[in-house]
Enzyme design. Structure first.
Site, mmCIF file in Angstrom:
data_model
loop_
_atom_site.group_PDB
_atom_site.id
_atom_site.type_symbol
_atom_site.label_atom_id
_atom_site.label_comp_id
_atom_site.label_asym_id
_atom_site.label_seq_id
_atom_site.Cartn_x
_atom_site.Cartn_y
_atom_site.Cartn_z
ATOM 1 N N GLY A 106 10.665 4.179 -0.904
ATOM 2 C CA GLY A 106 10.723 4.537 0.518
ATOM 3 C C GLY A 106 11.179 3.354 1.354
ATOM 4 O O GLY A 106 10.892 2.211 1.028
ATOM 5 N N ARG B 234 14.408 7.229 -4.514
ATOM 6 C CA ARG B 234 13.200 7.218 -5.340
ATOM 7 C C ARG B 234 13.623 7.346 -6.796
ATOM 8 O O ARG B 234 14.793 7.181 -7.114
ATOM 9 C CB ARG B 234 12.282 8.354 -4.896
ATOM 10 C CG ARG B 234 11.742 8.134 -3.477
ATOM 11 C CD ARG B 234 10.269 8.314 -3.429
ATOM 12 N NE ARG B 234 9.723 8.124 -2.092
ATOM 13 C CZ ARG B 234 8.930 7.124 -1.766
ATOM 14 N NH1 ARG B 234 8.606 6.209 -2.652
ATOM 15 N NH2 ARG B 234 8.434 7.032 -0.541
ATOM 16 N N ARG C 182 -1.023 6.480 0.504
ATOM 17 C CA ARG C 182 -1.165 7.453 -0.592
ATOM 18 C C ARG C 182 -2.359 7.140 -1.486
ATOM 19 O O ARG C 182 -3.216 7.978 -1.691
ATOM 20 C CB ARG C 182 0.151 7.445 -1.393
ATOM 21 C CG ARG C 182 0.125 8.113 -2.714
ATOM 22 C CD ARG C 182 1.502 8.272 -3.269
ATOM 23 N NE ARG C 182 2.177 9.386 -2.639
ATOM 24 C CZ ARG C 182 1.981 10.659 -2.965
ATOM 25 N NH1 ARG C 182 1.156 10.968 -3.932
ATOM 26 N NH2 ARG C 182 2.622 11.619 -2.334
ATOM 27 N N THR D 170 6.337 -2.242 0.795
ATOM 28 C CA THR D 170 5.815 -0.903 1.034
ATOM 29 C C THR D 170 4.886 -0.961 2.226
ATOM 30 O O THR D 170 4.061 -1.881 2.319
ATOM 31 C CB THR D 170 5.040 -0.284 -0.147
ATOM 32 O OG1 THR D 170 4.333 0.867 0.327
ATOM 33 C CG2 THR D 170 4.027 -1.214 -0.774
ATOM 34 N N ASP E 248 6.002 0.064 -6.248
ATOM 35 C CA ASP E 248 5.577 0.198 -7.650
ATOM 36 C C ASP E 248 6.648 0.801 -8.561
ATOM 37 O O ASP E 248 6.862 0.312 -9.671
ATOM 38 C CB ASP E 248 4.261 0.993 -7.736
ATOM 39 C CG ASP E 248 4.294 2.285 -6.939
ATOM 40 O OD1 ASP E 248 5.313 2.525 -6.241
ATOM 41 O OD2 ASP E 248 3.328 3.053 -7.004
ATOM 42 N N GLU F 222 -3.656 9.387 4.646
ATOM 43 C CA GLU F 222 -3.167 10.677 4.130
ATOM 44 C C GLU F 222 -3.726 10.994 2.738
ATOM 45 O O GLU F 222 -3.866 12.148 2.354
ATOM 46 C CB GLU F 222 -1.640 10.673 4.076
ATOM 47 C CG GLU F 222 -1.100 9.591 3.136
ATOM 48 C CD GLU F 222 0.417 9.501 3.067
ATOM 49 O OE1 GLU F 222 1.093 10.427 3.525
ATOM 50 O OE2 GLU F 222 0.902 8.486 2.523
ATOM 51 N N ASP G 34 0.203 -1.824 -1.031
ATOM 52 C CA ASP G 34 -0.645 -1.716 -2.222
ATOM 53 C C ASP G 34 -0.013 -2.255 -3.504
ATOM 54 O O ASP G 34 -0.469 -1.923 -4.599
ATOM 55 C CB ASP G 34 -1.088 -0.256 -2.421
ATOM 56 C CG ASP G 34 0.083 0.709 -2.569
ATOM 57 O OD1 ASP G 34 1.238 0.254 -2.496
ATOM 58 O OD2 ASP G 34 -0.161 1.909 -2.756
ATOM 59 N N GLN H 16 5.863 5.352 11.259
ATOM 60 C CA GLN H 16 5.337 4.075 10.750
ATOM 61 C C GLN H 16 6.372 3.316 9.920
ATOM 62 O O GLN H 16 6.295 2.108 9.762
ATOM 63 C CB GLN H 16 4.109 4.328 9.855
ATOM 64 C CG GLN H 16 2.943 4.930 10.591
ATOM 65 C CD GLN H 16 1.986 5.648 9.652
ATOM 66 O OE1 GLN H 16 1.021 5.075 9.209
ATOM 67 N NE2 GLN H 16 2.257 6.911 9.359
ATOM 68 N N ASP I 43 2.496 0.819 2.628
ATOM 69 C CA ASP I 43 1.136 1.062 2.135
ATOM 70 C C ASP I 43 0.423 -0.244 1.752
ATOM 71 O O ASP I 43 -0.792 -0.276 1.636
ATOM 72 C CB ASP I 43 1.175 1.992 0.915
ATOM 73 C CG ASP I 43 1.526 3.420 1.302
ATOM 74 O OD1 ASP I 43 1.826 3.658 2.483
ATOM 75 O OD2 ASP I 43 1.501 4.296 0.422
HETATM 76 O O1 F6P Z 1 6.242 4.299 0.894
HETATM 77 C C1 F6P Z 1 4.992 4.859 0.700
HETATM 78 C C2 F6P Z 1 4.843 6.067 1.548
HETATM 79 O O2 F6P Z 1 4.999 5.642 2.849
HETATM 80 C C3 F6P Z 1 3.543 6.835 1.336
HETATM 81 O O3 F6P Z 1 2.501 6.433 2.140
HETATM 82 C C4 F6P Z 1 3.969 8.255 1.607
HETATM 83 O O4 F6P Z 1 3.106 9.152 0.966
HETATM 84 C C5 F6P Z 1 5.321 8.274 1.037
HETATM 85 O O5 F6P Z 1 5.856 7.000 1.272
HETATM 86 C C6 F6P Z 1 6.217 9.348 1.568
HETATM 87 O O6 F6P Z 1 7.533 9.052 1.216
HETATM 88 P P1 F6P Z 1 8.767 10.047 1.069
HETATM 89 O O7 F6P Z 1 8.443 11.299 1.798
HETATM 90 O O8 F6P Z 1 9.891 9.272 1.699
HETATM 91 O O9 F6P Z 1 8.973 10.244 -0.379
#
Ligand code: F6P
Length: 355
Positions: free
Chosen positions: A10, A72, A171, A125, A103, A222, A129, A273, A127
């Site tokens: 992402g 992705r 996530r 990221t 990751d 989320e 993490d 965000q 997140d």
């Molecule tokens: O990059 C992590 C994140 O922001 C998560 O928190 C979220 O669940 C996910 O990306 C959503 O990403 P996409 O809809 O772009 O696959």
């Protein structure tokens, strides 16, 4: 040595600063332009690349997203492994790769490294993490957006005597929720690391409002999970088997409205965000990590990630701190030297020469 760079996973704010630093450092150290792969690993598989030099990077520093594009996971990567990646990198004359990602990107980078190709990874990221670093590119910007949202919700919550639920990204982890909740003064924060008990939260909110408060902010990651107090609706899994995250904030909001009887509203912050201009901290982090990744490759090291390791809060005797000043470090001066057109360091004061 010719260096390649890609961004995977992402998007987030601060990626362009990292790409720019890779390009600058490679230009100064190797006098070479960099091969930038579009759309993450897919760009390597498809041989879709562009030449990156200082000119190509002009104006990108304050821009969010990634000027290289990203993607992705790829089915082809899963089925064919790293061989087609290495073949394409060799065709392009790329001898080492800097990967900027989370990751998923790290897993492929690790496989590439195991197959003998030199890779250095840069963590990103929102997140926050990624294991092995205290902070990832993109987190600070996202945290700023989430904290501002909490602040804004506070004033409207107070005006209406409401509970305001804010759903933020996260996530597997609650770094954004915890950060924004603490910084914004939330009444409750629900994170994936600690299953929540909805009845207990509702009771505490009722007690709080009966005491003296006329507003409560509840920040929900989320990916928050509940203990046995309530069953979270099954939202299914995506094509990779990952849990689909959909509607946790709304779900919590409805439960709290039901249990407290208070007027409750939910806001889902979502992709806001991830987008927009990077904070200064993300620009700095991207610049530092991108430059360091190239240095590491130049030093002959690879198969590693450059991470930030900050110390926790430490006690300093007053006798050692009073009357002293913390100046820019040699590393910071060298970074200034790298990014400035005019040299900052004299030849004498340099530990390395970039000009
Ligand atoms: O990059 C992590 C994140 O922001 C998560 O928190 C979220 O669940 C996910 O990306 C959503 O990403 P996409 O809809 O772009 O696959």
């Amino acid at each position: 040595m010719q260096i390649g760079v890609l961004t995977g996973g992402g998007d987030c704010a601060g990626l362009n600063a990292a790409i720019r630093a890779v390009v600058r450092m490679a230009g100064h150290e190797l006098d070479r332009s960099v091969v930038g792969y579009r759309r993450g690993w897919n760009g390597v598989l498809d041989g879709d690349s562009i030449t990156l030099d200082s000119e190509a990077m002009r104006g990108t520093l304050p821009r969010g997203g990634t000027m290289l594009g990203t993607s992705r996971s790829s089915r082809r990567l899963e089925s064919e492994g790293t061989a087609p990646l290495i073949a394409q990198l060799e065709r392009d004359g790329v001898e080492a790769l800097v990967t900027i990602g989370g990751d998923g990107t790290l897993i492929t980078a690790g496989r590439l490294s195991e197959a003998g190709f030199p890779v250095v990874a840069v963590p990103k990221t929102i997140d926050n993490d990624v294991f092995g670093t205290d902070i990832c590119i993109g987190f600070d910007t996202a945290l700023g957006v989430a904290t501002e949202a909490v602040d804004r919700l506070h004033t409207t919550a107070e005006s209406h005597n409401r509970i305001m639920v804010l759903e933020v990204m996260g996530r597997e982890t609650g770094h954004i929720a915890a950060g924004a909740g603490i910084a914004g003064g939330a009444a409750a924060v629900l994170v994936p690391e600690a299953p929540f008990n909805i009845d207990e939260i509702a009771e505490r909110l009722v007690a709080r409002h009966h005491r003296d408060r006329n507003a409560s902010i509840v920040v929900v990651a989320e990916g928050a999970i509940a203990d046995g107090s309530v069953e979270i609706p099954d939202t299914g899994a995506d094509e990779w088997g990952n849990r689909v995250l959909d509607g946790m904030g709304q779900f919590v909001g409805e439960l709290l409205a039901e249990r407290t009887g208070f007027d409750t509203r939910t806001t889902v912050l979502g992709y806001i965000q991830r987008g927009g201009p990077p904070s200064p901290a993300d620009r700095l982090l991207g610049s530092r990590l991108g430059a360091r990744a190239v240095e590491v490759l130049m030093e002959g090291q690879s198969g590693a990630m450059v991470g930030v390791h900050s110390v926790g809060i430490a006690l300093q005797p007053l006798a050692e701190v009073a009357g002293r000043t913390r100046y820019l470090s040699q590393d910071q001066l060298e970074m200034l030297d790298l990014i400035s057109t005019a040299p900052v360091l004299t030849r004498h004061s340099k530990s390395r020469r970039w000009f």
